[in-house]
Design a protein around this motif. Sequence first.
Motif, PDB file in Angstrom:
ATOM      1  N   SER A   1      -5.718  12.190  -2.420  1.00 46.33           N
ATOM      2  CA  SER A   1      -4.741  11.152  -2.097  1.00 46.33           C
ATOM      3  C   SER A   1      -4.530  10.258  -3.303  1.00 46.33           C
ATOM      4  O   SER A   1      -5.429  10.011  -4.101  1.00 46.33           O
ATOM      5  CB  SER A   1      -5.216  10.325  -0.905  1.00 46.33           C
ATOM      6  N   ARG A   2      -3.325   9.792  -3.458  1.00 49.72           N
ATOM      7  CA  ARG A   2      -2.960   8.867  -4.532  1.00 49.72           C
ATOM      8  C   ARG A   2      -2.824   7.490  -3.919  1.00 49.72           C
ATOM      9  O   ARG A   2      -2.045   7.282  -2.993  1.00 49.72           O
ATOM     10  CB  ARG A   2      -1.629   9.277  -5.164  1.00 49.72           C
ATOM     11  N   ARG A   3      -3.577   6.550  -4.429  1.00 51.58           N
ATOM     12  CA  ARG A   3      -3.523   5.191  -3.910  1.00 51.58           C
ATOM     13  C   ARG A   3      -2.958   4.278  -4.979  1.00 51.58           C
ATOM     14  O   ARG A   3      -3.144   4.487  -6.158  1.00 51.58           O
ATOM     15  CB  ARG A   3      -4.913   4.736  -3.499  1.00 51.58           C
TER      16      ARG A   3
END
Length: 76
Positions: free
Chosen positions: A26-28
């Motif tokens: 996931s990219r936060r």
Amino acid sequence: MATFDPEIHDDNPPLDAAFMAGMKPSRRGRPKLDAPKVEVKIRLDAKTVEHLRDSGPGWQTRVNALLGKMVEAGQI
């Protein structure tokens, strides 16, 4: 106390190797910029800084834009 019955809770996919192979990290946060700004420390005269701050919010952005124009024009 009730026990876990997989027949009742079958809405979750099995966590097998095929499922895990399709996972993506996931990219936060904000997306990475192509040309991020660089933080620098610069010492300026107190009167200069006071004048710039008195010009209102966004003064650092305006100074950056002016310096950029001067660089493009070959003035500095």
